[in-house]
Design a protein around this motif. Structure first.
Motif, PDB file in Angstrom:
ATOM      1  N   PRO A  20     -17.223   9.951  -3.660  1.00 43.53           N
ATOM      2  CA  PRO A  20     -18.674   9.759  -3.516  1.00 43.53           C
ATOM      3  C   PRO A  20     -19.027   8.394  -2.923  1.00 43.53           C
ATOM      4  O   PRO A  20     -19.926   8.295  -2.068  1.00 43.53           O
ATOM      5  N   MET A  21     -18.340   7.334  -3.344  1.00 40.84           N
ATOM      6  CA  MET A  21     -18.608   6.005  -2.811  1.00 40.84           C
ATOM      7  C   MET A  21     -18.264   5.931  -1.327  1.00 40.84           C
ATOM      8  O   MET A  21     -19.021   5.359  -0.520  1.00 40.84           O
ATOM      9  N   ILE A  22     -17.142   6.535  -0.943  1.00 42.01           N
ATOM     10  CA  ILE A  22     -16.714   6.498   0.457  1.00 42.01           C
ATOM     11  C   ILE A  22     -17.674   7.288   1.333  1.00 42.01           C
ATOM     12  O   ILE A  22     -18.085   6.823   2.409  1.00 42.01           O
ATOM     13  N   LEU A  23     -18.066   8.474   0.893  1.00 37.39           N
ATOM     14  CA  LEU A  23     -18.997   9.284   1.688  1.00 37.39           C
ATOM     15  C   LEU A  23     -20.357   8.617   1.805  1.00 37.39           C
ATOM     16  O   LEU A  23     -20.993   8.666   2.870  1.00 37.39           O
ATOM     17  N   ALA A  24     -20.790   7.961   0.745  1.00 37.70           N
ATOM     18  CA  ALA A  24     -22.086   7.274   0.786  1.00 37.70           C
ATOM     19  C   ALA A  24     -22.075   6.085   1.744  1.00 37.70           C
ATOM     20  O   ALA A  24     -23.130   5.669   2.238  1.00 37.70           O
ATOM     21  N   ALA A  25     -20.879   5.561   2.016  1.00 38.58           N
ATOM     22  CA  ALA A  25     -20.765   4.368   2.868  1.00 38.58           C
ATOM     23  C   ALA A  25     -20.469   4.703   4.330  1.00 38.58           C
ATOM     24  O   ALA A  25     -20.258   3.795   5.132  1.00 38.58           O
ATOM     25  N   GLU A  26     -20.469   5.988   4.688  1.00 38.60           N
ATOM     26  CA  GLU A  26     -20.053   6.354   6.053  1.00 38.60           C
ATOM     27  C   GLU A  26     -20.885   5.670   7.126  1.00 38.60           C
ATOM     28  O   GLU A  26     -20.342   5.187   8.123  1.00 38.60           O
ATOM     29  N   ALA A  27     -22.181   5.614   6.951  1.00 37.27           N
ATOM     30  CA  ALA A  27     -23.039   4.979   7.961  1.00 37.27           C
ATOM     31  C   ALA A  27     -22.735   3.485   8.061  1.00 37.27           C
ATOM     32  O   ALA A  27     -22.663   2.921   9.162  1.00 37.27           O
ATOM     33  N   THR A  28     -22.522   2.843   6.924  1.00 36.39           N
ATOM     34  CA  THR A  28     -22.184   1.410   6.926  1.00 36.39           C
ATOM     35  C   THR A  28     -20.839   1.177   7.608  1.00 36.39           C
ATOM     36  O   THR A  28     -20.689   0.240   8.404  1.00 36.39           O
ATOM     37  N   VAL A  81     -10.957   4.742   6.434  1.00 34.72           N
ATOM     38  CA  VAL A  81     -10.389   4.384   5.138  1.00 34.72           C
ATOM     39  C   VAL A  81      -8.906   4.734   5.101  1.00 34.72           C
ATOM     40  O   VAL A  81      -8.058   3.930   4.702  1.00 34.72           O
ATOM     41  N   GLY A  82      -8.570   5.945   5.529  1.00 37.90           N
ATOM     42  CA  GLY A  82      -7.174   6.361   5.526  1.00 37.90           C
ATOM     43  C   GLY A  82      -6.306   5.515   6.433  1.00 37.90           C
ATOM     44  O   GLY A  82      -5.160   5.199   6.092  1.00 37.90           O
ATOM     45  N   TRP A  83      -6.839   5.124   7.584  1.00 38.69           N
ATOM     46  CA  TRP A  83      -6.078   4.315   8.540  1.00 38.69           C
ATOM     47  C   TRP A  83      -5.690   2.967   7.924  1.00 38.69           C
ATOM     48  O   TRP A  83      -4.559   2.501   8.084  1.00 38.69           O
ATOM     49  N   LEU A  84      -6.611   2.355   7.212  1.00 41.56           N
ATOM     50  CA  LEU A  84      -6.324   1.047   6.628  1.00 41.56           C
ATOM     51  C   LEU A  84      -5.271   1.126   5.532  1.00 41.56           C
ATOM     52  O   LEU A  84      -4.568   0.143   5.272  1.00 41.56           O
ATOM     53  N   CYS A  85      -5.134   2.287   4.913  1.00 41.42           N
ATOM     54  CA  CYS A  85      -4.091   2.437   3.885  1.00 41.42           C
ATOM     55  C   CYS A  85      -2.696   2.410   4.497  1.00 41.42           C
ATOM     56  O   CYS A  85      -1.717   2.177   3.788  1.00 41.42           O
ATOM     57  N   MET A  86      -2.593   2.637   5.792  1.00 42.74           N
ATOM     58  CA  MET A  86      -1.316   2.513   6.486  1.00 42.74           C
ATOM     59  C   MET A  86      -0.946   1.042   6.652  1.00 42.74           C
ATOM     60  O   MET A  86       0.230   0.681   6.609  1.00 42.74           O
ATOM     61  N   LEU A  87      -1.940   0.168   6.820  1.00 43.48           N
ATOM     62  CA  LEU A  87      -1.692  -1.251   7.079  1.00 43.48           C
ATOM     63  C   LEU A  87      -1.624  -2.059   5.797  1.00 43.48           C
ATOM     64  O   LEU A  87      -0.783  -2.956   5.645  1.00 43.48           O
ATOM     65  N   HIS A  88      -2.495  -1.761   4.868  1.00 44.48           N
ATOM     66  CA  HIS A  88      -2.580  -2.536   3.622  1.00 44.48           C
ATOM     67  C   HIS A  88      -1.745  -1.864   2.532  1.00 44.48           C
ATOM     68  O   HIS A  88      -2.275  -1.246   1.606  1.00 44.48           O
ATOM     69  N   THR A  89      -0.449  -1.985   2.635  1.00 45.11           N
ATOM     70  CA  THR A  89       0.433  -1.321   1.674  1.00 45.11           C
ATOM     71  C   THR A  89       0.988  -2.278   0.627  1.00 45.11           C
ATOM     72  O   THR A  89       1.497  -1.846  -0.398  1.00 45.11           O
ATOM     73  N   GLY A  90       0.941  -3.582   0.902  1.00 47.98           N
ATOM     74  CA  GLY A  90       1.576  -4.554   0.019  1.00 47.98           C
ATOM     75  C   GLY A  90       3.000  -4.873   0.406  1.00 47.98           C
ATOM     76  O   GLY A  90       3.650  -5.703  -0.225  1.00 47.98           O
ATOM     77  N   SER A  91       3.529  -4.228   1.462  1.00 47.70           N
ATOM     78  CA  SER A  91       4.889  -4.531   1.905  1.00 47.70           C
ATOM     79  C   SER A  91       4.956  -5.968   2.424  1.00 47.70           C
ATOM     80  O   SER A  91       3.948  -6.533   2.870  1.00 47.70           O
ATOM     81  N   GLY A 190     -13.495   5.875  18.035  1.00 46.70           N
ATOM     82  CA  GLY A 190     -13.411   6.326  16.656  1.00 46.70           C
ATOM     83  C   GLY A 190     -12.757   5.272  15.791  1.00 46.70           C
ATOM     84  O   GLY A 190     -12.474   4.163  16.238  1.00 46.70           O
ATOM     85  N   LEU A 191     -12.486   5.637  14.528  1.00 43.48           N
ATOM     86  CA  LEU A 191     -11.931   4.685  13.558  1.00 43.48           C
ATOM     87  C   LEU A 191     -12.735   3.384  13.588  1.00 43.48           C
ATOM     88  O   LEU A 191     -12.187   2.282  13.534  1.00 43.48           O
ATOM     89  N   ARG A 192     -14.030   3.537  13.647  1.00 42.24           N
ATOM     90  CA  ARG A 192     -14.890   2.380  13.901  1.00 42.24           C
ATOM     91  C   ARG A 192     -14.938   1.414  12.723  1.00 42.24           C
ATOM     92  O   ARG A 192     -15.276   0.247  12.893  1.00 42.24           O
ATOM     93  N   GLY A 193     -14.606   1.887  11.535  1.00 40.18           N
ATOM     94  CA  GLY A 193     -14.670   1.012  10.372  1.00 40.18           C
ATOM     95  C   GLY A 193     -13.393   0.251  10.092  1.00 40.18           C
ATOM     96  O   GLY A 193     -13.279  -0.384   9.038  1.00 40.18           O
TER      97      GLY A 193
END
Length: 409
Positions: A20-28, A81-91, A190-193
């Motif tokens: 819900p938080m992610i969907l509500a933030a789509e425009a932002t 959101v999903g794309w950033l999870c590829m980069l921000h892994t903690g490795s 795309g992937l604008r966020g």
């Protein structure tokens, strides 16, 4: 996918409540072209941004299949959101003592670019001085440390090259965000966020303990996750998430009441072409996901027993990325075509999913021409002159033990 018993919730269970938080933030996300701080905070707290952080540093050190399951789910919610999870892994390739000091006071969220060697590094006492500018640094606005691949130069100002193949010698190092200029110039289709703008550093010192000096992926930790670029598998999981989202969006649209006078809307979901498209899409998603899971599970088991996983498994890790992204793109294109004009309306989810998928599938690692690295291996693996390409980054980079003198203390 096998489920291992855990003493904590699985990552997918932790991230599902964020929808819900992610969907509500789509425009932002779209308009500000970066991730809202509350989403960054939530992904760090749930463990997504600490998934690959070694256990000895307090990280989750997850099985990659558990992580990929969550990446797919988050990508279904929102591609950025999903794309950033590829980069921000903690490795990390930074040495353990340096990491422990950092984690006492701040979060470990990194971003940068190791695909382009657009920095210049000079060896100095205790480390390196680096100057450079790197593009496409996804996640740089929220990163606490940033990195870029650099060519190592000698005292004469000339690039140092390997005596083995004559290529420049590369290093990468982490730099605190306060010493990096992050440019707000990402304005992609795309992937604008994702905040994938440029970063710049000017004569910044990098301590040796924060630098990867080997020219290839290196590690100082026991975790099997450090023995291959498992994070790159997120290209496949991310694409699957977008494909699932497109299929879901098409199904939802077929259930909507047709506008008065719209024959196409009235027939949407009732035509044979719709049935065929949905059947094909479902089969492509399921088969691509199984291919990904099989390869990554085998690679992870191999990594448990070896310092570097078998080359053939690295080839498959690359091949599965290219294949899954290609299949997912076809699913999104198919659903976009079937849904009709409504898919082109800005602000509706199908339009955003389509743009995200087209952008993600243009990445150099997963474009169709990248099949060549896998094909070269399968054609030449039994010949005396075996493959020379590094399948993870596309450049020649076997280990160079004879170059160790470059890094003598």
């Amino acid at each position: 996918m096998s489920v291992e018993p855990l003493d904590r919730p699985r990552l997918i269970e932790s991230v599902r409540p964020l929808e819900p938080m992610i969907l509500a933030a789509e425009a932002t996300i779209e308009d500000e072209r970066r991730m809202p701080a509350e989403i960054t905070d939530a992904l760090y707290e749930t463990g997504m941004y600490r998934a690959f952080l070694p256990a000895e540093l307090g990280g989750l050190d997850v099985h990659p299949l558990e992580w990929l399951e969550a990446v797919e789910e988050l990508s279904r919610m929102n591609g950025s959101v999903g794309w950033l999870c590829m980069l921000h892994t903690g490795s990390t390739w930074a040495q353990p003592e340096a990491m422990r000091e950092i984690l006492k006071t701040e979060r470990w969220i990194t971003a940068g670019n190791v695909g382009r060697a657009s920095g210049i590094a000079r060896k100095v006492e205790g480390g390196y001085m680096v100057t450079g500018k790197w593009p496409f640094c996804s996640g740089s606005p929220e990163a606490t440390y940033l990195y870029g691949r650099s060519v190592l130069h000698g005292e004469d100002g000339e690039p140092l090259t390997s005596p083995r193949d004559g290529l420049p010698y590369y290093i990468s190092g982490y730099i605190p965000a306060k010493d990096v200029q992050v440019h707000n110039n990402w304005n992609g289709l795309g992937l604008r966020g994702t905040g994938s703008g440029d970063i710049t550093v000017e004569e910044v010192f990098m301590p040796r303990e924060m630098v990867n000096e080997s020219g290839i992926w290196t590690h100082h930790y026991a975790s099997p996750l450090m023995r291959a670029n498992f994070n790159l598998a997120a290209h496949a999981a991310h694409a699957l998430g977008l494909a699932v989202a497109a299929l879901e969006e098409f199904k939802k649209t077929t259930l909507m009441r047709a506008r008065r006078g719209s024959f196409r809307q009235a027939r949407l979901g009732k035509e044979q072409t719709n049935y065929i498209a949905v059947g094909k899409a479902d089969a492509k998603i399921r088969s691509a996901r199984l291919f990904m899971q099989d390869v990554i599970a085998r690679a992870y088991e191999n990594a448990k027993t070896q310092t570097h996983i078998d080359y053939e498994l690295r080839v498959l890790m690359h091949e599965v990325n290219v294949h899954v992204v290609s299949e997912a793109r076809q699913v999104v294109e198919l659903m976009f075509k079937e849904i009709g004009a409504v898919g082109t309306v800005k602000g509706l989810r199908m339009e955003r999913i389509f743009r995200d998928m087209m952008t993600a599938s243009q990445h150099a690692i997963v474009i169709e021409s990248s099949y060549d690295r896998a094909g070269q291996y399968w054609l030449t693996k039994d010949q005396e002159e075996g493959p020379i390409l590094d399948v993870e980054f596309g450049y020649v980079r076997p280990p160079h033990p004879q170059n160790s003198h470059l890094f003598d203390k």
